[in-house]
Design a protein around this motif. Structure first.
Motif, PDB file in Angstrom:
ATOM      1  N   MET A   1       0.840  -1.182   0.000  1.00 45.15           N
ATOM      2  CA  MET A   1       0.000   0.000   0.000  1.00 45.15           C
ATOM      3  C   MET A   1       0.891   1.254   0.000  1.00 45.15           C
ATOM      4  SD  MET A   1      -2.912   1.262   2.710  1.00 45.15           S
ATOM      5  CE  MET A   1      -4.167   0.166   2.127  1.00 45.15           C
ATOM      6  N   ILE A   2       0.517   2.204  -0.804  1.00 42.67           N
ATOM      7  CA  ILE A   2       1.273   3.461  -0.902  1.00 42.67           C
ATOM      8  C   ILE A   2       0.990   4.310   0.330  1.00 42.67           C
ATOM      9  CG2 ILE A   2       1.502   5.616  -2.213  1.00 42.67           C
ATOM     10  CD1 ILE A   2       0.953   3.890  -4.736  1.00 42.67           C
ATOM     11  N   ARG A   3       2.083   4.783   0.950  1.00 44.23           N
ATOM     12  CA  ARG A   3       1.985   5.558   2.191  1.00 44.23           C
ATOM     13  C   ARG A   3       2.254   7.035   1.908  1.00 44.23           C
ATOM     14  NH1 ARG A   3       4.942   4.226   6.798  1.00 44.23           N
ATOM     15  NH2 ARG A   3       3.083   4.817   7.912  1.00 44.23           N
ATOM     16  N   ILE A   4       1.360   7.878   2.407  1.00 43.83           N
ATOM     17  CA  ILE A   4       1.452   9.324   2.200  1.00 43.83           C
ATOM     18  C   ILE A   4       1.596  10.024   3.539  1.00 43.83           C
ATOM     19  CG2 ILE A   4       0.233  11.375   1.365  1.00 43.83           C
ATOM     20  CD1 ILE A   4      -1.243   9.509  -0.615  1.00 43.83           C
ATOM     21  N   LEU A   5       2.550  10.944   3.614  1.00 45.82           N
ATOM     22  CA  LEU A   5       2.675  11.834   4.762  1.00 45.82           C
ATOM     23  C   LEU A   5       2.090  13.173   4.344  1.00 45.82           C
ATOM     24  CD1 LEU A   5       3.578  12.569   7.595  1.00 45.82           C
ATOM     25  CD2 LEU A   5       5.878  12.989   6.685  1.00 45.82           C
ATOM     26  N   LEU A   6       1.020  13.567   5.002  1.00 46.89           N
ATOM     27  CA  LEU A   6       0.313  14.807   4.698  1.00 46.89           C
ATOM     28  C   LEU A   6       0.637  15.841   5.764  1.00 46.89           C
ATOM     29  CD1 LEU A   6      -1.905  16.567   3.313  1.00 46.89           C
ATOM     30  CD2 LEU A   6      -3.575  15.328   4.717  1.00 46.89           C
ATOM     31  N   ALA A   7       1.183  16.982   5.341  1.00 50.83           N
ATOM     32  CA  ALA A   7       1.455  18.095   6.251  1.00 50.83           C
ATOM     33  C   ALA A   7       0.602  19.284   5.811  1.00 50.83           C
ATOM     34  CB  ALA A   7       2.943  18.462   6.236  1.00 50.83           C
ATOM     35  N   GLU A   8      -0.391  19.610   6.611  1.00 47.58           N
ATOM     36  CA  GLU A   8      -1.339  20.690   6.292  1.00 47.58           C
ATOM     37  C   GLU A   8      -1.770  21.321   7.607  1.00 47.58           C
ATOM     38  OE1 GLU A   8      -3.595  23.385   5.293  1.00 47.58           O
ATOM     39  OE2 GLU A   8      -3.221  22.250   3.447  1.00 47.58           O
ATOM     40  N   ASP A   9      -1.573  22.640   7.741  1.00 46.68           N
ATOM     41  CA  ASP A   9      -1.870  23.296   9.011  1.00 46.68           C
ATOM     42  C   ASP A   9      -3.352  23.565   9.238  1.00 46.68           C
ATOM     43  OD1 ASP A   9      -1.447  25.231   6.911  1.00 46.68           O
ATOM     44  OD2 ASP A   9      -1.448  26.811   8.426  1.00 46.68           O
ATOM     45  N   ASP A  10      -4.149  23.610   8.187  1.00 43.69           N
ATOM     46  CA  ASP A  10      -5.583  23.836   8.333  1.00 43.69           C
ATOM     47  C   ASP A  10      -6.263  22.504   8.681  1.00 43.69           C
ATOM     48  OD1 ASP A  10      -8.413  23.708   7.002  1.00 43.69           O
ATOM     49  OD2 ASP A  10      -8.009  25.862   7.304  1.00 43.69           O
ATOM     50  N   GLN A  11      -6.847  22.429   9.874  1.00 43.35           N
ATOM     51  CA  GLN A  11      -7.391  21.157  10.358  1.00 43.35           C
ATOM     52  C   GLN A  11      -8.486  20.607   9.460  1.00 43.35           C
ATOM     53  OE1 GLN A  11      -8.848  21.164  14.399  1.00 43.35           O
ATOM     54  NE2 GLN A  11      -9.804  19.169  14.175  1.00 43.35           N
ATOM     55  N   VAL A  12      -9.418  21.440   9.035  1.00 47.88           N
ATOM     56  CA  VAL A  12     -10.517  20.966   8.195  1.00 47.88           C
ATOM     57  C   VAL A  12      -9.977  20.434   6.864  1.00 47.88           C
ATOM     58  CG1 VAL A  12     -12.612  21.663   6.962  1.00 47.88           C
ATOM     59  CG2 VAL A  12     -12.206  22.473   9.299  1.00 47.88           C
ATOM     60  N   MET A  13      -9.072  21.184   6.245  1.00 44.27           N
ATOM     61  CA  MET A  13      -8.470  20.760   4.982  1.00 44.27           C
ATOM     62  C   MET A  13      -7.694  19.466   5.166  1.00 44.27           C
ATOM     63  SD  MET A  13      -7.923  21.298   1.746  1.00 44.27           S
ATOM     64  CE  MET A  13      -7.992  22.976   1.192  1.00 44.27           C
ATOM     65  N   ARG A  14      -6.929  19.370   6.255  1.00 43.93           N
ATOM     66  CA  ARG A  14      -6.121  18.174   6.526  1.00 43.93           C
ATOM     67  C   ARG A  14      -7.022  16.939   6.643  1.00 43.93           C
ATOM     68  NH1 ARG A  14      -3.821  20.078  10.645  1.00 43.93           N
ATOM     69  NH2 ARG A  14      -5.067  19.113  12.273  1.00 43.93           N
ATOM     70  N   GLU A  15      -8.096  17.045   7.401  1.00 44.16           N
ATOM     71  CA  GLU A  15      -9.002  15.918   7.578  1.00 44.16           C
ATOM     72  C   GLU A  15      -9.700  15.559   6.274  1.00 44.16           C
ATOM     73  OE1 GLU A  15     -11.501  17.152  10.822  1.00 44.16           O
ATOM     74  OE2 GLU A  15      -9.891  16.906  12.290  1.00 44.16           O
TER      75      GLU A  15
ATOM     76  N   LEU B   1       9.262  11.172   9.392  1.00 46.34           N
ATOM     77  CA  LEU B   1      10.151  10.878   8.261  1.00 46.34           C
ATOM     78  C   LEU B   1      11.381  10.092   8.718  1.00 46.34           C
ATOM     79  CD1 LEU B   1       9.968  14.257   6.344  1.00 46.34           C
ATOM     80  CD2 LEU B   1       9.215  12.028   5.500  1.00 46.34           C
ATOM     81  N   ASN B   2      11.822  10.362   9.934  1.00 43.24           N
ATOM     82  CA  ASN B   2      12.989   9.669  10.469  1.00 43.24           C
ATOM     83  C   ASN B   2      12.677   8.262  10.959  1.00 43.24           C
ATOM     84  OD1 ASN B   2      15.324  11.435  10.251  1.00 43.24           O
ATOM     85  ND2 ASN B   2      14.175  12.824  11.558  1.00 43.24           N
ATOM     86  N   SER B   3      11.417   7.993  11.277  1.00 45.15           N
ATOM     87  CA  SER B   3      11.088   6.699  11.872  1.00 45.15           C
ATOM     88  C   SER B   3      10.254   5.778  10.972  1.00 45.15           C
ATOM     89  CB  SER B   3      10.349   6.900  13.193  1.00 45.15           C
ATOM     90  OG  SER B   3       9.107   7.548  12.974  1.00 45.15           O
ATOM     91  N   GLU B   4       9.654   6.327   9.909  1.00 42.04           N
ATOM     92  CA  GLU B   4       8.790   5.532   9.045  1.00 42.04           C
ATOM     93  C   GLU B   4       9.146   5.771   7.584  1.00 42.04           C
ATOM     94  OE1 GLU B   4       4.567   5.820   9.962  1.00 42.04           O
ATOM     95  OE2 GLU B   4       5.069   6.653  11.926  1.00 42.04           O
ATOM     96  N   ARG B   5       8.640   4.884   6.711  1.00 47.49           N
ATOM     97  CA  ARG B   5       8.870   5.038   5.275  1.00 47.49           C
ATOM     98  C   ARG B   5       7.589   5.537   4.627  1.00 47.49           C
ATOM     99  NH1 ARG B   5       7.440   3.022   0.813  1.00 47.49           N
ATOM    100  NH2 ARG B   5       6.239   1.346   1.738  1.00 47.49           N
ATOM    101  N   PHE B   6       7.742   6.566   3.798  1.00 43.58           N
ATOM    102  CA  PHE B   6       6.615   7.112   3.052  1.00 43.58           C
ATOM    103  C   PHE B   6       6.970   7.158   1.574  1.00 43.58           C
ATOM    104  CE2 PHE B   6       6.126   8.811   7.313  1.00 43.58           C
ATOM    105  CZ  PHE B   6       4.786   8.564   7.569  1.00 43.58           C
ATOM    106  N   ASP B   7       5.949   7.003   0.740  1.00 43.60           N
ATOM    107  CA  ASP B   7       6.138   7.069  -0.704  1.00 43.60           C
ATOM    108  C   ASP B   7       5.950   8.484  -1.236  1.00 43.60           C
ATOM    109  OD1 ASP B   7       6.363   4.115  -1.223  1.00 43.60           O
ATOM    110  OD2 ASP B   7       4.408   4.187  -0.232  1.00 43.60           O
ATOM    111  N   LEU B   8       5.143   9.278  -0.512  1.00 48.62           N
ATOM    112  CA  LEU B   8       4.821  10.628  -0.967  1.00 48.62           C
ATOM    113  C   LEU B   8       4.720  11.568   0.216  1.00 48.62           C
ATOM    114  CD1 LEU B   8       3.782  12.702  -3.137  1.00 48.62           C
ATOM    115  CD2 LEU B   8       1.479  11.826  -2.671  1.00 48.62           C
TER     116      LEU B   8
END
Length: 124
Positions: free
Chosen positions: A1-15, A41-48
């Motif tokens: 499964m492709i793993r994504i790390l999402l960084a977004e400061d707006d809570q509604v947009m992030r969810e 990023l230091n502890s897990e692997r992400f594809d995007l």
């Protein structure tokens, strides 16, 4: 499964983004700022790394540059509502994709699918 790390400061947009991507079959870890993304990023692997550009503490461009040192094979997509920073992002991280707000969730999922050449039926 492709793993994504999402960084977004707006809570509604992030969810909203996380839910749409998860419904499309992606595994998403979501954080509210770049500085919160670094330990993952230091502890897990992400594809995007999918990151807003304008965020407090550390902007998405700086996050992407640090991420490139930690995980050089990870792909990057910026999301932004500011046209002026789009050019800056393209110069700082030339291989990244940039998606300008506002966008439809279908467009986001299609761009992510294209990055990984995934043919999913999104239903969005």
């Amino acid at each position: 499964m492709i793993r994504i790390l999402l960084a977004e400061d707006d809570q509604v947009m992030r969810e909203y983004l996380a839910r749409a991507l998860e419904r499309s079959g992606y595994a998403v870890s979501a954080v509210d700022r770049g500085t919160a993304a670094l330990p993952l990023l230091n502890s897990e692997r992400f594809d995007l790394l999918l990151t807003d550009i304008v965020m407090p503490e550390m902007d998405g461009i700086e996050l992407a540059q640090k991420a490139a040192d930690i995980a050089p094979d990870m792909r990057v997509m910026f999301i932004t509502g500011f046209a002026a920073v789009t050019l800056k992002a393209g110069k700082a991280v030339p291989h990244a994709r940039v998606l300008s707000k506002p966008f439809h969730l279908r467009d986001l999922v299609m761009e992510v699918d294209r990055m990984f050449e995934v043919g999913t039926a999104t239903g969005l």
